[in-house]
Scaffold this motif. Structure first.
Motif, PDB file in Angstrom:
ATOM      1  N   ARG A  86     -23.061  39.465 -18.852  1.00  0.00           N
ATOM      2  CA  ARG A  86     -21.672  40.113 -18.848  1.00  0.00           C
ATOM      3  C   ARG A  86     -21.149  40.359 -17.676  1.00  0.00           C
ATOM      4  N   VAL A 104     -32.159  34.060 -22.800  1.00  0.00           N
ATOM      5  CA  VAL A 104     -31.875  35.470 -22.514  1.00  0.00           C
ATOM      6  C   VAL A 104     -33.191  36.105 -22.581  1.00  0.00           C
ATOM      7  N   GLY A 105     -32.921  37.381 -22.162  1.00  0.00           N
ATOM      8  CA  GLY A 105     -34.016  38.241 -22.030  1.00  0.00           C
ATOM      9  C   GLY A 105     -34.207  38.878 -23.302  1.00  0.00           C
ATOM     10  N   ASP A 163     -20.028  32.346 -29.230  1.00  0.00           N
ATOM     11  CA  ASP A 163     -20.251  31.796 -28.040  1.00  0.00           C
ATOM     12  C   ASP A 163     -21.156  30.752 -28.062  1.00  0.00           C
ATOM     13  N   ASP A 206     -34.408  41.499 -24.873  1.00  0.00           N
ATOM     14  CA  ASP A 206     -33.591  42.390 -25.379  1.00  0.00           C
ATOM     15  C   ASP A 206     -32.399  41.733 -26.345  1.00  0.00           C
ATOM     16  N   GLN A 207     -32.434  40.333 -26.190  1.00  0.00           N
ATOM     17  CA  GLN A 207     -31.133  39.720 -27.027  1.00  0.00           C
ATOM     18  C   GLN A 207     -31.685  39.105 -27.982  1.00  0.00           C
ATOM     19  N   LYS A 216     -28.494  48.139 -16.642  1.00  0.00           N
ATOM     20  CA  LYS A 216     -27.117  48.445 -15.996  1.00  0.00           C
ATOM     21  C   LYS A 216     -26.724  49.692 -16.174  1.00  0.00           C
ATOM     22  N   ILE A 232     -38.021  42.961 -17.697  1.00  0.00           N
ATOM     23  CA  ILE A 232     -38.271  43.602 -16.563  1.00  0.00           C
ATOM     24  C   ILE A 232     -38.117  45.113 -16.622  1.00  0.00           C
ATOM     25  N   TYR A 266     -19.892  42.733 -31.532  1.00  0.00           N
ATOM     26  CA  TYR A 266     -20.295  42.056 -30.681  1.00  0.00           C
ATOM     27  C   TYR A 266     -21.194  40.852 -30.753  1.00  0.00           C
ATOM     28  N   MET A 314     -20.986  36.954 -29.911  1.00  0.00           N
ATOM     29  CA  MET A 314     -22.094  36.156 -29.102  1.00  0.00           C
ATOM     30  C   MET A 314     -22.355  34.754 -30.174  1.00  0.00           C
ATOM     31  N   MET A 350     -35.218  47.787 -17.545  1.00  0.00           N
ATOM     32  CA  MET A 350     -34.454  48.000 -16.571  1.00  0.00           C
ATOM     33  C   MET A 350     -32.821  47.611 -17.154  1.00  0.00           C
ATOM     34  N   LEU A 395     -38.630  37.640 -21.150  1.00  0.00           N
ATOM     35  CA  LEU A 395     -38.995  38.396 -19.896  1.00  0.00           C
ATOM     36  C   LEU A 395     -38.331  39.744 -20.563  1.00  0.00           C
ATOM     37  N   GLY A 397     -33.312  41.947 -13.281  1.00  0.00           N
ATOM     38  CA  GLY A 397     -33.638  41.730 -14.708  1.00  0.00           C
ATOM     39  C   GLY A 397     -32.668  40.520 -15.268  1.00  0.00           C
ATOM     40  N   ASN A 398     -31.481  40.689 -15.214  1.00  0.00           N
ATOM     41  CA  ASN A 398     -30.332  39.615 -15.566  1.00  0.00           C
ATOM     42  C   ASN A 398     -30.694  38.412 -14.835  1.00  0.00           C
TER      43      ASN A 398
HETATM   44  P1  TYM Z   1     -26.261  41.084 -20.588  1.00  0.00           P
HETATM   45  O1  TYM Z   1     -25.156  40.950 -19.710  1.00  0.00           O
HETATM   46  O2  TYM Z   1     -26.706  42.534 -20.988  1.00  0.00           O
HETATM   47  O3  TYM Z   1     -27.544  40.795 -19.929  1.00  0.00           O
HETATM   48  C1  TYM Z   1     -27.570  39.206 -19.213  1.00  0.00           C
HETATM   49  C2  TYM Z   1     -28.888  38.836 -19.661  1.00  0.00           C
HETATM   50  O4  TYM Z   1     -30.001  39.570 -18.826  1.00  0.00           O
HETATM   51  C3  TYM Z   1     -30.891  39.841 -19.732  1.00  0.00           C
HETATM   52  N1  TYM Z   1     -31.496  41.120 -19.354  1.00  0.00           N
HETATM   53  C4  TYM Z   1     -32.877  41.264 -18.997  1.00  0.00           C
HETATM   54  N2  TYM Z   1     -33.990  40.140 -18.782  1.00  0.00           N
HETATM   55  C5  TYM Z   1     -35.177  40.723 -18.674  1.00  0.00           C
HETATM   56  N3  TYM Z   1     -35.205  41.915 -18.094  1.00  0.00           N
HETATM   57  C6  TYM Z   1     -34.462  42.770 -18.303  1.00  0.00           C
HETATM   58  N4  TYM Z   1     -34.668  44.185 -17.792  1.00  0.00           N
HETATM   59  C7  TYM Z   1     -33.139  42.521 -18.725  1.00  0.00           C
HETATM   60  N5  TYM Z   1     -32.167  43.292 -19.002  1.00  0.00           N
HETATM   61  C8  TYM Z   1     -30.951  42.116 -19.249  1.00  0.00           C
HETATM   62  C9  TYM Z   1     -30.446  39.874 -21.109  1.00  0.00           C
HETATM   63  O5  TYM Z   1     -31.370  39.702 -22.054  1.00  0.00           O
HETATM   64  C10 TYM Z   1     -29.450  38.746 -21.040  1.00  0.00           C
HETATM   65  O6  TYM Z   1     -30.184  37.417 -21.226  1.00  0.00           O
HETATM   66  N6  TYM Z   1     -24.853  39.641 -24.971  1.00  0.00           N
HETATM   67  C11 TYM Z   1     -25.256  39.140 -23.695  1.00  0.00           C
HETATM   68  C12 TYM Z   1     -24.262  38.374 -23.043  1.00  0.00           C
HETATM   69  C13 TYM Z   1     -23.809  37.169 -23.976  1.00  0.00           C
HETATM   70  C14 TYM Z   1     -24.567  35.888 -24.274  1.00  0.00           C
HETATM   71  C15 TYM Z   1     -23.718  34.994 -25.207  1.00  0.00           C
HETATM   72  C16 TYM Z   1     -25.766  35.562 -23.956  1.00  0.00           C
HETATM   73  C17 TYM Z   1     -22.499  37.198 -24.793  1.00  0.00           C
HETATM   74  N7  TYM Z   1     -22.713  35.897 -25.221  1.00  0.00           N
HETATM   75  C18 TYM Z   1     -24.129  34.070 -25.748  1.00  0.00           C
HETATM   76  C19 TYM Z   1     -26.250  34.267 -24.363  1.00  0.00           C
HETATM   77  C20 TYM Z   1     -25.051  33.669 -25.109  1.00  0.00           C
HETATM   78  C21 TYM Z   1     -25.547  40.273 -22.805  1.00  0.00           C
HETATM   79  O7  TYM Z   1     -24.905  41.498 -22.960  1.00  0.00           O
HETATM   80  O8  TYM Z   1     -26.300  40.145 -21.910  1.00  0.00           O
END
Ligand code: TYM
Length: 373
Positions: free
Chosen positions: A11, A181-182, A170, A184-185, A240, A228, A163, A167, A238, A226, A19-20
């Motif tokens: 995002r 993706v991490g 996308d 959480d997704q 934002k 973090i 949302y 996604m 972790m 993953l 983490g991202n």
């Molecule tokens: P977003 O922007 O919240 O986070 C981006 C990516 O970072 C990963 N992430 C983590 N990984 C490990 N440890 C953490 N603490 C941590 N925090 C965040 C998230 O899992 C993510 O992969 N919905 C998505 C963005 C998106 C997207 C998509 C991703 C929109 N369309 C299509 C893949 C495919 C999002 O909000 O990620």
């Protein structure tokens, strides 16, 4: 023959953290560097996702461009035609496919998404906390605070609610097979698989169903997604949205500030470095972070550091690696050439519009919005 697609997005707000970076950005950039001959790599900026929760819109444009720069600084090869870097809103098919998929998605299905539940609850809690801190806590201020939190909850946007459908669009527009993706997704990725399967059952082979989460982990050479953890509270991820910022290391943090955050990370009273996520979450998180910073398997890092008794010494090693990583990253960020970046975005967006429009047309024909060919 078309190549299998690997796709991910982060995002577009100015606050990407490690983490991202390690959870999503690095895996796809590694693929882009080593496997771009065999795969198409799509790295995009989900700008339409950036205001599912309230933001300062005056800053959005700058943040989008900064995000594009971060990908370049992280090593995305811009001169490779199999690698695409684009802004979601510059490919209108994302919004159009979302609407179509919305109409095949259940309200209950979206209500069960844990990220929606967490984020919408948080909007209410924040309003409550803000209102309470504005006055002495007595019955009247408590009632006012509760009313504020209810109002905030009622402002939870439909965008936040649907949302995961955006996604899914996308991902499905480009027939993506692998989506790093991490952890959480995971639920959102499962939804993309569900809706693709549902549409295919109803209308014939419309979409490529992305690989199962397990197969994705195998593809990226990992046991699991993953996650973090926050440095202050290592039982939560972790994120934002942490207001204090003390538990989060942002890619833009001063290296010395980041080192301080590591030095004051919460640990435990066992005085023994050991990887045990349940009993020693803080130390385990630092071992995970160190393995990522050194680009070494966790086993190797465990073998080297487990058994140390002084947490201070261990933290110093992690802190030094972290400041070195940030210094290096920030130097590369400052060197990104804006003109090259804009040319890359515009070139990719042209190609992406062609690919996405082909999928959109297929879908429009299937649901009866366009005559069949
Ligand atoms: P977003 O922007 O919240 O986070 C981006 C990516 O970072 C990963 N992430 C983590 N990984 C490990 N440890 C953490 N603490 C941590 N925090 C965040 C998230 O899992 C993510 O992969 N919905 C998505 C963005 C998106 C997207 C998509 C991703 C929109 N369309 C299509 C893949 C495919 C999002 O909000 O990620």
């Amino acid at each position: 023959m078309t190549k299998p697609v690997i796709l991910t997005g982060l995002r577009a707000n100015n606050d990407l953290h490690i983490g991202n970076y390690f959870g999503a950005m690095l895996p796809i950039i590694d693929m882009a560097k080593t496997r771009s001959a065999d795969y198409q790599v799509n790295m995009f900026i989900p700008d339409l996702h950036s205001f599912t929760t309230p933001i300062d819109h005056d800053q959005l444009q700058g943040q989008i461009m900064n995000n594009a720069k971060l990908y370049a600084a992280a090593g995305l090869p811009l001169d490779n035609n199999n690698i695409h870097l684009y802004r979601q809103s510059y490919v209108p098919a994302h919004s159009e496919l979302t609407w179509i998929l919305d109409c095949f998605t259940g309200f209950g299905e979206m209500s069960r998404m844990t990220q929606f539940k967490d984020k919408s609850a948080k909007l209410g809690e924040d309003a409550y906390a803000k209102s309470m801190s504005a006055g002495d806590s007595n019955l009247v201020t408590t009632i006012v605070a509760l009313e504020d939190s209810t109002k905030a909850s009622s402002r939870v946007s439909l965008g936040l609610f649907n949302y995961p459908v955006l996604m899914a669009a996308d991902i499905l527009l480009y027939d993506a097979r692998y989506v790093p993706v991490g952890d959480d997704q995971t639920q959102h990725l499962e939804f993309a698989r569900d809706i693709a399967g549902r549409m295919n059952n109803r209308f014939g082979e419309l979409f490529t169903v992305p690989e199962s989460v397990k197969r994705q982990h195998e593809f990226f050479g990992k046991d699991q997604g993953l996650r973090i953890m926050d440095l202050v509270n290592p039982t939560k991820k972790m994120s934002k949205s942490d207001e204090t910022g003390k538990g989060v290391i942002f890619l833009g943090d001063e290296p010395a500030t980041a080192a301080k955050k590591i030095m004051s990370a919460t640990t435990d009273d066992k005085a023994l470095v050991k990887y045990d996520r349940a009993a020693q979450p803080g130390i385990s998180n630092l071992l995970d972070i160190l393995a990522l910073l050194q680009a070494k398997p966790l086993r190797e890092v465990q073998a080297k550091f487990e058994g140390l008794e002084r947490y201070g010494d261990f933290k110093k090693i992690v802190a030094t690696e972290m400041s070195r990583f940030l210094e290096d990253f920030q130097t590369r960020l400052a060197q990104v050439d804006s003109t090259t970046l804009i040319t890359k975005l515009e070139t990719s967006e042209r190609t992406m519009n062609t690919q996405a429009n082909a999928t959109l047309l297929r879908t429009q024909q299937a649901v009866g919005l366009r005559p069949k060919a």
